[in-house]
Write a protein that holds these residues in place. Structure first.
Motif, PDB file in Angstrom:
ATOM      1  N   SER B 155       0.849  -1.188   0.000  1.00 37.36           N
ATOM      2  CA  SER B 155       0.000   0.000   0.000  1.00 37.36           C
ATOM      3  C   SER B 155       0.887   1.241   0.000  1.00 37.36           C
ATOM      4  O   SER B 155       2.100   1.154   0.199  1.00 37.36           O
ATOM      5  CB  SER B 155      -0.877   0.003   1.233  1.00 37.36           C
ATOM      6  N   GLY B 157       1.172   3.645   2.131  1.00 38.12           N
ATOM      7  CA  GLY B 157       1.834   3.871   3.406  1.00 38.12           C
ATOM      8  C   GLY B 157       3.006   2.921   3.616  1.00 38.12           C
ATOM      9  O   GLY B 157       4.053   3.310   4.124  1.00 38.12           O
ATOM     10  N   THR B 188      -3.344   7.389   7.343  1.00 37.27           N
ATOM     11  CA  THR B 188      -2.032   6.779   7.203  1.00 37.27           C
ATOM     12  C   THR B 188      -0.942   7.810   7.468  1.00 37.27           C
ATOM     13  O   THR B 188       0.078   7.513   8.078  1.00 37.27           O
ATOM     14  CB  THR B 188      -1.866   6.204   5.783  1.00 37.27           C
ATOM     15  N   ARG B 191      -0.228   8.157  11.071  1.00 35.66           N
ATOM     16  CA  ARG B 191       0.522   7.015  11.584  1.00 35.66           C
ATOM     17  C   ARG B 191       1.982   7.095  11.178  1.00 35.66           C
ATOM     18  O   ARG B 191       2.884   6.804  11.965  1.00 35.66           O
ATOM     19  CB  ARG B 191      -0.097   5.716  11.085  1.00 35.66           C
ATOM     20  N   ASP B 305      -1.505  -8.508  20.678  1.00 34.05           N
ATOM     21  CA  ASP B 305      -0.864  -9.717  20.162  1.00 34.05           C
ATOM     22  C   ASP B 305       0.420 -10.003  20.945  1.00 34.05           C
ATOM     23  O   ASP B 305       0.693  -9.349  21.948  1.00 34.05           O
ATOM     24  CB  ASP B 305      -0.612  -9.583  18.652  1.00 34.05           C
ATOM     25  N   ARG B 309       1.040  -5.451  20.569  1.00 35.56           N
ATOM     26  CA  ARG B 309       0.394  -4.502  19.661  1.00 35.56           C
ATOM     27  C   ARG B 309      -1.108  -4.706  19.730  1.00 35.56           C
ATOM     28  O   ARG B 309      -1.565  -5.855  19.669  1.00 35.56           O
ATOM     29  CB  ARG B 309       0.878  -4.713  18.220  1.00 35.56           C
ATOM     30  N   PRO B 310      -1.889  -3.623  19.895  1.00 37.76           N
ATOM     31  CA  PRO B 310      -3.337  -3.795  20.027  1.00 37.76           C
ATOM     32  C   PRO B 310      -3.943  -4.315  18.728  1.00 37.76           C
ATOM     33  O   PRO B 310      -3.585  -3.847  17.644  1.00 37.76           O
ATOM     34  CB  PRO B 310      -3.851  -2.380  20.317  1.00 37.76           C
ATOM     35  N   ILE B 311      -4.832  -5.302  18.843  1.00 38.31           N
ATOM     36  CA  ILE B 311      -5.482  -5.811  17.638  1.00 38.31           C
ATOM     37  C   ILE B 311      -7.003  -5.693  17.704  1.00 38.31           C
ATOM     38  O   ILE B 311      -7.654  -5.608  16.671  1.00 38.31           O
ATOM     39  CB  ILE B 311      -5.081  -7.272  17.336  1.00 38.31           C
ATOM     40  N   PRO B 329      -6.940  -9.110  13.565  1.00 32.22           N
ATOM     41  CA  PRO B 329      -6.880  -7.686  13.881  1.00 32.22           C
ATOM     42  C   PRO B 329      -8.089  -6.940  13.330  1.00 32.22           C
ATOM     43  O   PRO B 329      -8.563  -7.235  12.237  1.00 32.22           O
ATOM     44  CB  PRO B 329      -5.613  -7.199  13.196  1.00 32.22           C
ATOM     45  N   ASP B 330      -8.548  -5.980  14.106  1.00 31.31           N
ATOM     46  CA  ASP B 330      -9.651  -5.128  13.667  1.00 31.31           C
ATOM     47  C   ASP B 330      -9.060  -3.966  12.885  1.00 31.31           C
ATOM     48  O   ASP B 330      -8.328  -3.152  13.444  1.00 31.31           O
ATOM     49  CB  ASP B 330     -10.401  -4.629  14.909  1.00 31.31           C
ATOM     50  N   PRO B 331      -9.353  -3.878  11.583  1.00 32.29           N
ATOM     51  CA  PRO B 331      -8.694  -2.842  10.772  1.00 32.29           C
ATOM     52  C   PRO B 331      -9.141  -1.429  11.132  1.00 32.29           C
ATOM     53  O   PRO B 331      -8.480  -0.463  10.774  1.00 32.29           O
ATOM     54  CB  PRO B 331      -9.098  -3.206   9.343  1.00 32.29           C
ATOM     55  N   LYS B 332     -10.252  -1.285  11.834  1.00 31.23           N
ATOM     56  CA  LYS B 332     -10.756   0.066  12.096  1.00 31.23           C
ATOM     57  C   LYS B 332     -10.423   0.543  13.511  1.00 31.23           C
ATOM     58  O   LYS B 332     -11.020   1.490  14.004  1.00 31.23           O
ATOM     59  CB  LYS B 332     -12.270   0.099  11.880  1.00 31.23           C
ATOM     60  N   LEU B 333      -9.471  -0.110  14.132  1.00 28.33           N
ATOM     61  CA  LEU B 333      -9.109   0.250  15.494  1.00 28.33           C
ATOM     62  C   LEU B 333      -8.634   1.706  15.575  1.00 28.33           C
ATOM     63  O   LEU B 333      -7.794   2.121  14.788  1.00 28.33           O
ATOM     64  CB  LEU B 333      -7.971  -0.673  15.923  1.00 28.33           C
ATOM     65  N   VAL B 335      -6.266   4.091  16.719  1.00 24.33           N
ATOM     66  CA  VAL B 335      -4.953   4.045  17.348  1.00 24.33           C
ATOM     67  C   VAL B 335      -4.197   5.334  17.074  1.00 24.33           C
ATOM     68  O   VAL B 335      -4.205   5.835  15.953  1.00 24.33           O
ATOM     69  CB  VAL B 335      -4.124   2.866  16.788  1.00 24.33           C
ATOM     70  N   ASP B 364       4.806   0.170  18.062  1.00 23.15           N
ATOM     71  CA  ASP B 364       3.365  -0.071  18.127  1.00 23.15           C
ATOM     72  C   ASP B 364       2.903  -0.803  19.381  1.00 23.15           C
ATOM     73  O   ASP B 364       1.863  -1.451  19.377  1.00 23.15           O
ATOM     74  CB  ASP B 364       2.891  -0.854  16.893  1.00 23.15           C
TER      75      ASP B 364
END
Ligand code: ADP
Ligand code: MG
Lengths: 278, 435
Positions: B155, B157, B188, B191, B305, B309-311, B329-333, B335, B364
């Motif tokens: 991607s 990013g 992105t 981040r 995880d 790292r938060p998932i 992992p939840d892609p919409k977290l 963070v 992360d």
């Protein structure tokens, strides 16, 4: 040219996962779709080869079943045909070698900084020249320098130089200027950038120019017979001079099939030599 | 210069100082110089942001540091050494360079791209491979997954991250970046900015970064240089001082309205208190986690995880419905990085509609939770806080049109930094008076 879309080969674009955790959405489906994508990209090539082989067989069957005179039989003897074909190929490849040695360095030079201002005018001339029919070029040049071996060679080479020169320049020109800048910015010399970035990225376009040139040369090498250069052209002239239609048609078909075969080989090379990741 | 950078360099800083000394660039066929007599000091180990209107000479100035553009006049000094005459390719091998969208070579794998400079420097294969993996870790990409990919399989990013990794490959003291995050989407971008700050925390390079985004400059910059046409330095100061005490009308206009809210970009998440959270791991029974959430009196549990790292971020209701916690992992977290600004945190919260966001630190790792109330408190506090005077401001002035100061500055650049800072202040005062 060069617009075949092969993106299917590996159209993976992993999204930025929110937590920076790498996810690979394509991993599971990739193996299934990859096989299909490979077939899709080779399909055209397989069909083209099949067509060429079929046409060859048809020609063979026709010659075997036709009612041939003795002259025709001697002219079209397998050994003779093979000899003409090999001669024809030799002529073509020799001319192609000369063409490459001239056109590629010239194309590179014309896209370097000191000569960059020549890129546009030379491309215009190349486009114009390529639109002129080969026989016309041969005749014009012959009228100018006289009918001779050198006139024929010169005009053929000139004619075939154009697509290679043109595609070398276009191929190099279309490389993203930011990649060149990135390379220089990392401390690569201009030469290093040329060889490791620009030329590899120009390869697909350049190869398709080489293929065009080869096909042109196969066709135009038939004219070599006028100056006793040998090759399959002799079948055509013999056929015309002695009104032997079978010989004429066989000669013409063989030239066409050879051109198609060379075109096929060129496409295969393009396909295989295409830089990965594009 | 060399003495100052050698003696005053605190431990940990791997960056080198840079001095642009009376640098002018005239492009052929142009009447006005693109960069006009610029003298500018860039301190070691700091992030200096170049901002200004389009065409004002930011890129030209940046590219003169690694001599992709040769200065017409003046000297470039890196780490005390005059590099104006040295071989340009050798110079550039020692300076990281990042451009928009990464500028990755599409026909080379991620690993090959990153290994280019080490290879030129003659490193052996094993060392390059180890370095590639180390750098991919640094920019939060799993080496096993990404090392053999081609750029188009990443991607935007991720490409940009690899671009940063490539620039850092040979551990250069200086990193030049030209609108590095201009081509990625806003989320992105935040981040990537957070990550750059984390990386800078670890490495302490000297980073010079061009941007057209003033918020980005405030967020990333230790120092911000605001340029006007011809690379005229309008103000070269800390983000706090530029926001609190703009040196000219030009700067005021450039900052734009909402300077008050821009104070939000001055406070970082790490500076406000974070709330604790109940943490669970994939594979745990949801009921156990729910019990812990209830015990702590919280509404949510954060699932991390094996590298912390938060998932996922699960509400009590969700926990009640689950049996075993999954590792998807939840892609919409929502963070934000710990170095992110409160502005970013607020954006993230608003986008996620969670009213709070998860905060991550280096690599992360999960740090805690920030909520809207915390941000509101911080706004109230920052409005009452006074603008700090910046001491030891680095030198920055144009000499093209001020002949007297020009000679003073050139003498001073060899001598004390402070006196030149004074000269710069006077100069700024003069300009203001003249307007
Ligand atoms: N290679 C070049 N040749 C001629 N003029 C240039 C070149 N690069 C930049 N310029 C000119 O120099 C000025 C500053 O450009 P630049 O540094 O790219 O601005 P910025 O990065 O601040 O937008 C502009 O007026 C631009 O037209
Ligand atoms: Mg620019």
């Amino acid at each position: 040219m060069n617009t075949r879309t092969l993106n299917a080969e590996a159209g993976i674009a992993g999204g930025d996962s929110a937590a920076g955790i790498p996810v690979d959405p394509a991993a599971s489906t990739a193996t299934v779709s990859r096989g299909r994508a490979i077939w899709a990209s080779w399909k055209g090539l397989v069909y083209q080869l099949a067509g060429i082989i079929l046409a060859c067989l048809a020609l063979l069957v026709w010659l075997l079943t036709a009612d041939l005179s003795t002259i025709e039989l001697t002219t079209l003897a397998p050994a003779a045909l093979w000899g003409y074909t090999v001669e024809h190929l030799q002529l073509t490849l020799l001319a192609a070698a000369i063409v490459l040695v001239i056109a590629i360095p010239l194309g590179i030079a014309l896209t370097r900084k000191p000569l960059r201002f020549l890129t546009a005018p030379v491309l215009a001339i190349a486009n114009f020249g390529q639109a002129a029919p080969a026989v016309g070029v041969v005749v014009l040049l012959a009228l100018w320098v006289g009918f001779s071996f050198w006139a024929a060679t010169l005009s053929l080479v000139l004619y075939a130089v154009l697509p290679v020169l043109r595609n070398t320049m276009i191929g190099l020109d279309q490389v993203d200027a930011r990649l060149v800048e990135a390379g220089r910015g990392m401390g690569m010399s201009a030469t290093a950038v040329l060889f490791t970035v620009e030329l590899p990225l120009a390869v697909p376009v350049m190869l398709s120019g080489v293929r065009t040139a080869l096909v042109l040369l196969v066709g135009t090498a038939a004219l070599a017979t006028f100056i006793n250069g040998g090759g399959l052209g002799i079948l055509i002239t013999t056929g015309v001079n002695l009104s032997l239609t079978t010989v004429l048609v066989t000669g013409a078909l063989l030239v066409a099939l050879l051109a198609l075969l060379i075109d096929w080989v060129g496409r295969v090379v393009e396909h295989v030599a295409r830089p990965k990741g594009l | 210069m060399s003495e100052t950078s050698a003696t005053t360099t605190p431990t940990g800083i791997t960056g080198a100082s840079i001095l642009l000394d009376h640098v002018t660039k005239r492009f052929p066929g142009q009447v006005k110089p693109a960069v006009d007599g610029l003298t500018m000091e860039i301190p070691a180990g700091k992030i200096v942001m170049f901002v200004g209107p389009s065409g004002c000479g930011k890129t030209t100035t940046l590219k003169m540091i690694n001599r992709l553009i040769e200065p017409t006049e003046g000297r470039i000094v890196v780490d005390g050494d005059d590099v104006t005459e040295m071989n340009g390719d050798t110079l550039r091998r020692g300076i990281g360079y990042v451009i928009q969208a990464g500028g990755l070579f599409p026909h080379m794998t991620v690993a090959t791209n990153i290994g280019i400079v080490p290879k030129m420097l003659g490193w052996d294969k094993a060392r390059i491979a180890a370095r590639v993996d180390e750098l991919l870790e640094l920019v939060s990409l799993d080496p096993a997954l990404y090392r053999d990919r081609y750029p188009k399989e990443l991607s935007g990013g991720q490409q940009q991250r690899v671009g940063v990794a490539r620039a850092l490959a040979a551990d250069p003291p200086v990193l030049l970046m030209d609108e590095p995050f201009g081509a990625v989407d806003p989320i992105t971008r935040l981040r990537l900015q957070d990550e750059l700050l984390n990386i800078q925390d670890e490495l302490q390079k000297t980073i010079v970064c061009v941007t057209h985004d003033f918020d980005e400059a405030v967020k990333l910059g230790d120092w911000i240089a605001i340029f006007n046409e011809g690379a005229q330095l309008e103000q070269y100061d800390t983000p706090e001082r530029i926001l609190g005490d703009p040196a000219s009308e030009f700067v005021e206009n450039f900052i734009g309205s909402g300077a008050g809210l821009k104070q939000l970009t001055l406070t970082r998440v790490e500076e406000v208190g974070l709330a604790e959270a109940v943490v669970g791991n994939p594979g745990e029974r949801a009921a156990d986690v729910l019990a812990r959430v209830a015990e702590a009196g919280h509404g949510h549990a954060v699932i991390v995880d094996d590298r912390r790292r938060p998932i996922q971020w699960l509400s009590r209701r969700k926990l009640g419905r689950l049996d075993v916690i999954s590792d998807v992992p939840d892609p919409k977290l929502p963070v934000v990085g710990i170095r992110a600004t409160l502005n970013d945190a607020l954006d993230t919260m608003l986008v996620s509609s969670a009213g709070a966001a998860l905060v991550t630190g280096r690599r992360d790792m999960f740090k805690g939770v920030i909520d809207v109330q915390t941000v509101m408190d911080a706004i109230t506090r920052s409005q009452t806080a006074a603008v700090l005077e910046s001491d030891q401001a680095p030198v920055g002035l144009n000499t093209g049109m001020f002949q007297v100061q020009a000679s003073a500055a050139s003498a001073a650049s060899a001598a004390s930094v402070d006196s030149v800072a004074e000269a710069a202040d006077e100069l700024a005062a003069d300009t203001r008076a003249a307007q």
